[in-house]
Design a protein around this motif. Structure first.
Motif, PDB file in Angstrom:
ATOM      1  N   LEU A 181       0.830  -1.204   0.000  1.00 33.67           N
ATOM      2  CA  LEU A 181       0.000   0.000   0.000  1.00 33.67           C
ATOM      3  C   LEU A 181       0.863   1.252   0.000  1.00 33.67           C
ATOM      4  CD1 LEU A 181      -2.654   1.533   0.238  1.00 33.67           C
ATOM      5  CD2 LEU A 181      -2.628   1.074   2.709  1.00 33.67           C
ATOM      6  N   ARG A 209      -2.074  -5.967  -5.834  1.00 32.67           N
ATOM      7  CA  ARG A 209      -3.370  -5.848  -5.172  1.00 32.67           C
ATOM      8  C   ARG A 209      -3.701  -4.393  -4.855  1.00 32.67           C
ATOM      9  NH1 ARG A 209      -6.216  -4.633  -1.272  1.00 32.67           N
ATOM     10  NH2 ARG A 209      -4.443  -3.524  -0.405  1.00 32.67           N
ATOM     11  N   ALA A 210      -2.721  -3.660  -4.338  1.00 32.48           N
ATOM     12  CA  ALA A 210      -2.959  -2.264  -3.971  1.00 32.48           C
ATOM     13  C   ALA A 210      -3.198  -1.399  -5.206  1.00 32.48           C
ATOM     14  CB  ALA A 210      -1.784  -1.729  -3.161  1.00 32.48           C
ATOM     15  N   ASP A 213      -6.773  -1.788  -6.275  1.00 32.46           N
ATOM     16  CA  ASP A 213      -7.646  -1.011  -5.390  1.00 32.46           C
ATOM     17  C   ASP A 213      -7.530   0.486  -5.654  1.00 32.46           C
ATOM     18  OD1 ASP A 213      -8.616  -3.263  -4.240  1.00 32.46           O
ATOM     19  OD2 ASP A 213      -7.663  -2.999  -2.291  1.00 32.46           O
ATOM     20  N   SER A 333      -9.213  -2.644   6.380  1.00 34.18           N
ATOM     21  CA  SER A 333      -9.651  -3.294   5.140  1.00 34.18           C
ATOM     22  C   SER A 333      -9.864  -4.789   5.350  1.00 34.18           C
ATOM     23  CB  SER A 333      -8.621  -3.057   4.033  1.00 34.18           C
ATOM     24  OG  SER A 333      -8.576  -1.699   3.662  1.00 34.18           O
ATOM     25  N   ASP A 338     -12.363  -6.576   2.660  1.00 35.35           N
ATOM     26  CA  ASP A 338     -11.992  -6.017   1.362  1.00 35.35           C
ATOM     27  C   ASP A 338     -10.749  -6.651   0.759  1.00 35.35           C
ATOM     28  OD1 ASP A 338     -14.130  -4.267   1.534  1.00 35.35           O
ATOM     29  OD2 ASP A 338     -12.947  -2.665   2.453  1.00 35.35           O
ATOM     30  N   ILE A 339     -10.022  -7.447   1.533  1.00 36.53           N
ATOM     31  CA  ILE A 339      -8.793  -8.064   1.040  1.00 36.53           C
ATOM     32  C   ILE A 339      -8.931  -9.578   1.128  1.00 36.53           C
ATOM     33  CG2 ILE A 339      -6.300  -8.291   1.342  1.00 36.53           C
ATOM     34  CD1 ILE A 339      -6.278  -5.559   2.668  1.00 36.53           C
TER      35      ILE A 339
END
Length: 376
Positions: A181, A209-210, A213, A333, A338-339
């Motif tokens: 992130l 992944r980040a 998002d 999160s 959300d993850i």
């Protein structure tokens, strides 16, 4: 700012309760031994955590394969700790003991730990840029206490309580997810940007992944390992390139009219860095977060004449900053669902098996693993 854990500090240790525990200790290059050691003493502002899970990080592998790089061979000036060192910093567990000055954390709490402890006195700490502190020390590398053990001691203001909806396995993933992130935030990636990630080890995958998002329009990855390319696709990468079989720069620049807006480099080798630079558009940004064993050379014309920007990314915000930035954001999160952490965890092992089934398995070029969790 919390005091730093001192491996030789016995101010709050009780000789009657001091006991041996099992720990994986780094002695030198490719020398990690599981042995019985004294548990670390507990300071007034410290918390003792019985370890449930501790993930093997790329930094641990880097140290095992070619170290010591981070671990002090002589007593560390802040902590007094030195080789051999108990490793492990991606950890979660249950609080079993608290110091006399601790508040806000209680015995029985399920927690994870932000392992980096800045000095609190340098210009960077005064400015709140704790992750830039040149005198920062890390649990698992400098403090004499680490997560590849039955328990660990950490300063209370580095301890995050986990919501009931976050498992201890997921708690051990907060640290690497926060790294990804932070890297995306550092890059300046905007909604609708194109991106590429060069190197899809665990941290490179957290960046994928980040970036998804964050609203990346199209994501390319370059990774020679088949299993990790597959995980990158599962996490949202649109194009997964095997740089052994294809020219990643040609594929990416052809598909993007000259290069992506933002590139990330998480392989730590010269060809990967240069691929990231050359796959980025003129005026684009390359964010580098890898650790390299050897110096890397590049053609500065690829930076100067194109006005590309190369920036570094280091961990995430440290306490007290982390409680309102990346570390806590990941916990929230995870609590919200959300993850999806399933793609990251590919193995769980016992502490006694950490070398053969952990370090060596992950260093195998043909490995099918992404993240292996150790359960002391």
């Amino acid at each position: 700012m919390s005091r730093c854990i001192d491996s030789n500090d016995s101010r709050s240790a009780n000789p009657e309760t001091t006991r041996l525990m099992k720990a994986a200790r780094f002695h030198g290059t490719e020398e990690v031994h599981v042995e019985d050691v004294d548990q670390s003493p507990l300071g007034d502002s410290d918390v003792r955590i019985d370890i449930e899970v501790c993930g093997i990080c790329g930094s641990d592998l880097h140290e095992y394969r070619a170290g010591p790089h981070f671990t002090p061979e002589e007593p560390h000036p802040r902590t007094g700790a030195q080789l051999p060192m108990t490793m492990g910093h991606e950890l979660s567990g249950v609080v079993s003991e608290v110091g006399s000055a601790v508040s806000g954390v209680a015995v029985g709490d399920r927690v994870t730990v932000e392992p980096n402890i800045p000095c609190g006195e340098c210009r960077y700490c005064e400015d709140g840029d704790y992750n830039l502190c040149p005198d920062s020390v890390a649990i698992g590398f400098h403090t004499g206490s680490g997560g590849f053990a039955e328990n660990v001691v950490a300063p209370v203001d580095h301890v995050h309580t986990l919501p009931d909806s976050v498992s201890l396995e997921d708690g051990s993933l907060v640290e690497p997810l926060a790294v990804g992130l932070h890297a995306v935030r550092q890059s300046g990636l905007q909604v609708g940007d194109t991106a590429c990630v060069v190197g899809c080890g665990p941290i490179g995958l957290t960046v994928v992944r980040a970036a998804v998002d964050a609203g990346a329009k199209r994501i390319f990855v370059s990774e020679p390992n088949d299993a990790r390319r597959a995980v990158a696709r599962e996490l949202g990468a649109d194009v997964a390139i095997d740089p052994i079989d294809e020219d990643a720069v040609d594929v990416i620049t052809s598909a993007t009219s000259g290069g992506v807006d933002v590139a990330f480099e998480f392989a730590g080798i010269g060809p990967a860095f240069n691929t990231a630079v050359q796959s980025t558009k003129r005026g684009g940004t390359i964010t580098v977060g890898s650790v390299s064993d050897d110096p890397i050379t590049t053609d500065l014309n690829d930076v100067v004449t194109t006005e590309r920007t190369v920036i570094g990314t280091n961990c995430y915000g440290f306490p007290p900053q982390s409680f309102r930035t990346e570390f806590d954001a990941i916990i929230q999160s995870l609590a919200a669902g959300d993850i999806d952490t399933d793609p990251f965890v590919t193995g769980q092992i016992e502490l006694d098996d950490i070398v053969e089934d952990g370090f060596e398995a992950l260093l195998d070029p043909e490995t099918s693993h992404v993240k292996i969790l150790v359960k002391p």
